[in-house]
Design a protein around this motif. Structure first.
Motif, mmCIF file in Angstrom:
data_model
loop_
_atom_site.group_PDB
_atom_site.id
_atom_site.type_symbol
_atom_site.label_atom_id
_atom_site.label_comp_id
_atom_site.label_asym_id
_atom_site.label_seq_id
_atom_site.Cartn_x
_atom_site.Cartn_y
_atom_site.Cartn_z
ATOM 1 N N VAL A 1 0.843 -1.195 0.000
ATOM 2 C CA VAL A 1 0.000 0.000 0.000
ATOM 3 C C VAL A 1 0.878 1.245 0.000
ATOM 4 C CG1 VAL A 1 -1.817 1.248 1.215
ATOM 5 C CG2 VAL A 1 -1.774 -1.247 1.285
ATOM 6 N N ALA B 1 -3.009 0.580 -3.856
ATOM 7 C CA ALA B 1 -2.622 -0.743 -3.363
ATOM 8 C C ALA B 1 -2.397 -1.700 -4.522
ATOM 9 C CB ALA B 1 -3.690 -1.294 -2.424
ATOM 10 N N ALA C 1 1.680 -0.186 -7.092
ATOM 11 C CA ALA C 1 0.999 0.520 -6.003
ATOM 12 C C ALA C 1 1.078 2.031 -6.224
ATOM 13 C CB ALA C 1 1.629 0.134 -4.665
#
Length: 759
Positions: A353, A444, A461
C-alpha cells in the motif's frame, strides 16, 4: 662470639633493593615499550614515504598521459569538428582517438559534447560498448572539473567580453583532469581534457567545452613506469587486497570516491629489523607482556561493548527515518522482499500500500515546516496503531508512506483495514492550539495477483496511488491493468509531445473577439494546436494536461508567446491574447522572459494580453501577485480567465486590478431562459464594470446570447457564433471579409446576421 643477623640491615636492604628492582623493572618495561613504539613509527614512516612515492609517481604518469593527450585537444581543427552539429567521426578516428592509441597507447577514447551527450566512442578492439552508464558515472566528476576549470579560465574584461587568462599557479590544470576508474574489473588511468582552440581569442559567452576522455590500462607499461620511478620491487595490482603484515597498500579510487583497485607491495620495515636485533636483550621483560595483554583485553572488552552499542544505534539510524522512527525506503524494500519470500513459501496473499497525504505542502507553506513535522509524526503513530504488529509501515519520502499488509484474505478485508486507517487519520491533529484535518490518497497492489517482484509491486501501487489522486484525492484505488495502460499511454504522449516541440510540429490557431456591436474585431486568442506527421489531430484537452505534469508547459508556453507576438504584426489593430499556465509563473525569471520576447519581436506591451486562471494563485499568492503587477506596470494587459469557476474569485479581484474579466462559458451555456444563470451573468458584468474592467463573454453560440449580452453592456464576445479558432491564412481572410462586410459590402457575416435578427 657469634653475632645475630641484623634485622634492621635486612629491612634497609629491602628498602633499597625493592625500589631498585622496581626501578630496573619499570625501566626495562619503558625501554621495551619505547623500542616497540619507535619501531612502529619507523615502519610507519617508511610505509608512508613509500606511499608518497607511489602517489607522486602515479600523478606523474597521469600528468604524462594528459600531456600526451594535449596534442589533440588543443587544436583548432579538433575544436571546430568536435563542436560541429554533425561530427566527422572518420576525422576524429584518424586524427584523435586512433592516433592516440597508435602513438601513446590509449586503448579507449570518447568525446562528450557540450550538452553532456556522447558524441564519439572508440576502442582499440572495436568493442565500443565499453562506455556504460557506470563507467560514465565514475568519470563524471572529472569531466565536470575539466569543464569548470576551462570556463573559469575566461576572465571578464572591462568591455564585457571574456579573455582566456588561466591562473599561473594552476595553469597546467586549466583544461584537463586525470583519474582512475575500473573497466571490466581492471584499473585504467584516464584523462578528461577540454577540447580548445590553440590560441584562445576573446569571446562573448563562456560555454561548456566538449571533452575528450582517453583511457589506458594501468597494468603493464604504466605499472612498469611507476616501478621505475619509485625504485620499489614486488608491485602487485589487484581488485582488492586483504590487509597483511609487511604488505603496503595504495588504494586506487575513482573520482566518485569508489574504490577501483589496490597496488600492494612488500614494505621495508627498518623498525622491525631493529627489534629483531635487540629483542634478546629485552627478554627479561617478556613476563610483562601478559600483563599488558590482560590490560588491553579488558580495555578492548569495554571498548568492544561500547562500539557494539554505537554500531547498533548507527544501523538503526541508517535504516529508519529520523523524524517518524519508521523504516526508511531502503529498509522497507528489504523488509518487503523478506515478506514476499515468506508469502511465496506459505502461499498467502500480501498487500503493498502506498499512502500520500493530500495537500501536505499547504501545511508547510501556511504553518511552517515545524507544524508539518508534527503532522508527519502524528500520522506515523496512527498508522502503526492501526496496523499494530500485523504488518510493516515505512516513510518513503516527505509526505509519502508505504505499508505491507501480510495474510491479506481478500480485497474486502483489505478495504476494511484501509477504512480503519482513513477513519483514524480523519481525527483532528492538534498542533498547539490549532486543529488540523488530514486526508489520504491510497494506492494498493496485491501479491501474487499483481506480481511477486518488490520493485514491480511498488511501481504498481504507485500507479494506483496516482489514480486515486487523479480522481479527486481522499480515496483509494487498487491496481488494475488498465491503469498501467493509461500511464504508458500518457508517457508515450509525453515523449511524442517533447519530440513535436523539438521538431516544430505545433501550430497556433486564433479565435477572434468582437465588440458587442460586432463592428470590429478587437482581439484574438492564440491557442496551441498539434497535428502529428501522420495527420492525427491531438486535442489540447489531451496534451495540455500532460505538458503541465511533465513540465513541458513552460517550453510550450514560451513558444506560443513568441509565435503569437511575431504574428501580431500581421494584424496591427488587434490585441494578441495568450493563456499562461500556473506552472510558468513558478519560473523565477518568467517576467524577464516575456520582456525578452516582446523586445525580440518589437511588439509594444499594450498589444499583448496575458490570460490567467484562479489556480495560478494556489500556494504562491505573493510571488504571483508581484509578477502580475510587474507585467501590468510594463503595459501588458492581464485578464482573469474562467471567472466564477473557482471558490475565491472576489478576493483575487480585490487584491489585483485585472484589465479584463472573462465570463466562464458554463454560465452562458446554462442560461437558455434560466433566470438564475442570467442573474449570475448580469452580476458578473456589473461587478467587472464597477471595478473598471473590460468584460469578455466566452462560448457565444446563439444570437439570443448576443442579444442578452448587448442588453447588459458586455464589452467583448468570443465563441463559435462569431468564429471558430482559425489558422493564420483563415484568420487573415476572416478579418478581410469582416472589414468588407462592415464597410457596406453586406454578406453572410456576423454584422449582417445581427442586423437581420434585429429587423
Amino acid at each position: 662470639m657469634q653475632t645475630k643477623p641484623n634485622k634492621s640491615g635486612g629491612r634497609i636492604a629491602n628498602v633499597i633493593i625493592i625500589p631498585l628492582v622496581t626501578l630496573v623493572f619499570l625501566s626495562v618495561v619503558s625501554i621495551f615499550v619505547l623500542m616497540h613504539w619507535s619501531a612502529r613509527i619507523s615502519d610507519g614512516s617508511a610505509k608512508q614515504s613509500q606511499l608518497q612515492l607511489i602517489s607522486g609517481a602515479l600523478q606523474l604518469v597521469a600528468d604524462d598521459i594528459a600531456k600526451q593527450q594535449s596534442g589533440v585537444v588543443t587544436w583548432d581543427a579538433a575544436f571546430y569538428i568536435a563542436n560541429a552539429r554533425h561530427l566527422d567521426k572518420e576525422w576524429v578516428f584518424d586524427n584523435m582517438t586512433h592516433w592516440l592509441y597508435a602513438n601513446h597507447g590509449f586503448t579507449k577514447s570518447a568525446i562528450v559534447g557540450t550538452d553532456h551527450e556522447i558524441r564519439s566512442v572508440y576502442s582499440h578492439d572495436q568493442n565500443n560498448s565499453w562506455l556504460t552508464p557506470d563507467i560514465l558515472a565514475q568519470m563524471t566528476p572529472a569531466i565536470a572539473k575539466a569543464r569548470a576549470r576551462y570556463i573559469t579560465s575566461f576572465k571578464k574584461t572591462p568591455s564585457g567580453l571574456y579573455s582566456f587568462e588561466p591562473s599561473q599557479r594552476d595553469k597546467r590544470y586549466s583544461i584537463y583532469e586525470t583519474g582512475i576508474l575500473t573497466l571490466n574489473g581492471e584499473p585504467h588511468l584516464f584523462s578528461a581534457a577540454a577540447i580548445a582552440r590553440q590560441l584562445q581569442s576573446v569571446i562573448a559567452l563562456r560555454v561548456p567545452p566538449a571533452v575528450l576522455i582517453s583511457l589506458t590500462p594501468l597494468r603493464g607499461e604504466k605499472m612498469a613506469e611507476i616501478t621505475h620511478m619509485t625504485r620499489l620491487d614486488g608491485f602487485v595490482l589487484a581488485n582488492n587486497q586483504n590487509s597483511r603484515e609487511g604488505i603496503g597498500q595504495y588504494l586506487l579510487r575513482a573520482p566518485t570516491g569508489k574504490a577501483v583497485g589496490v597496488i600492494a607491495w612488500p614494505v621495508g620495515r627498518p623498525g622491525t629489523q631493529m627489534l629483531k636485533r635487540i629483542n634478546p636483550f629485552l627478554s627479561i621483560a617478556a613476563f610483562m607482556i601478559a600483563a599488558v595483554v590482560i590490560v588491553v583485553a579488558i580495555a578492548t572488552r569495554h571498548m568492544t561493548k561500547r562500539l557494539a552499542i554505537s554500531e547498533s544505534r548507527a544501523v538503526h539510524t541508517s535504516r529508519h527515518d529520523a523524524l517518524s522512527e519508521l523504516p526508511n525506503r531502503t529498509h522497507f524494500h528489504r523488509l518487503l522482499s523478506d515478506e514476499l519470500e515468506k508469502s511465496k513459501e506459505d502461499g498467502s496473499t500480501t498487500a503493498i500500500v502506498y499512502i500520500d497525504l493530500d495537500h501536505f505542502k499547504d501545511i508547510n507553506d501556511t504553518l511552517g515546516h515545524s507544524a508539518g513535522d508534527q503532522v508527519i509524526i502524528a500520522i506515523a503513530k496512527r498508522l502503526k496503531h492501526v496496523l499494530m504488529d500485523n504488518g510493516i509501515v515505512a516513510r518513503i519520502s516527505g509526505d509519502e508512506f508505504a505499508m505491507v499488509v501480510p495474510n491479506c484474505k481478500s480485497d474486502e478485508w483489505l478495504d476494511y483495514i484501509l477504512d480503519q486507517i482513513q477513519d483514524e487519520i480523519a481525527q483532528p491533529i492538534k498542533i498547539g492550539a490549532r486543529e488540523l484535518h488530514a486526508t489520504l490518497s491510497i494506492g494498493a497492489a496485491i501479491a501474487p495477483r499483481d506480481g511477486l517482484d518488490p520493485d514491480e509491486l511498488l511501481r504498481k501501487a504507485d500507479i494506483a496511488l496516482y489514480d486515486a489522486k487523479a480522481n479527486g484525492r481522499n480515496r483509494r484505488s487498487f491496481f488494475e491493468p488498465n491503469m498501467e495502460d493509461q500511464v504508458q499511454s500518457k508517457d508515450k504522449l509525453s515523449r511524442e509531445l517533447r519530440l513535436a516541440l523539438k521538431n516544430d510540429e505545433l501550430s497556433l490557431a486564433y479565435q477572434p473577439q468582437s465588440d458587442t456591436a460586432a463592428q470590429r474585431i478587437v482581439s484574438v486568442e492564440a491557442l496551441a494546436r498539434w497535428t502529428k506527421e501522420d495527420g492525427t489531430v491531438v486535442s489540447p484537452a489531451q496534451f495540455i494536461p500532460v505538458a503541465e505534469e511533465t513540465g513541458l508547459i513552460n517550453d510550450i508556453g514560451l513558444w506560443v508567446l513568441n509565435k503569437a507576438c511575431a504574428k501580431a504584426h500581421d494584424w496591427p489593430d488587434i490585441v494578441m491574447s495568450v493563456n499562461v499556465s500556473p506552472n510558468q509563473f513558478k519560473h523565477p525569471r518568467f517576467v524577464e522572459k516575456i520582456m525578452a520576447i516582446l523586445a525580440a519581436n518589437n511588439l509594444p506591451p499594450h498589444r499583448l494580453e496575458i490570460e490567467v486562471t484562479e489556480s495560478v494563485f494556489a500556494g504562491r499568492n505573493d510571488t504571483v501577485l508581484k509578477a502580475l503587477r510587474r507585467l501590468k506596470n510594463l503595459g501588458i494587459k492581464v485578464a482573469l480567465d474562467d471567472f466564477g469557476s473557482g471558490y475565491s474569485s472576489l478576493s483575487y479581484l480585490r487584491r489585483f486590478p485585472f484589465d479584463t474579466l472573462k465570463v466562464d462559458r458554463d454560465f452562458l451555456s446554462d442560461m437558455n431562459g434560466n433566470p438564475e444563470a442570467e442573474a449570475i451573468v448580469v452580476s458578473i458584468i456589473q461587478l467587472g464594470k464597477a471595478l473598471g474592467m473590460t468584460i469578455v463573454a466566452e462560448g457565444i453560440e446563439t444570437i439570443e446570447q448576443i442579444r442578452f449580452l448587448q442588453a447588459h453592456g458586455c464589452h467583448r464576445m468570443q465563441g463559435y457564433f462569431i468564429s471558430k479558432p482559425l489558422g493564420e491564412k483563415e484568420l487573415a481572410q476572416f478579418l478581410d471579409d469582416f472589414k468588407a462586410e462592415n464597410a457596406g459590402n453586406i454578406g453572410p457575416g456576423l454584422s449582417y446576421t445581427l442586423r437581420a435578427a434585429e429587423a
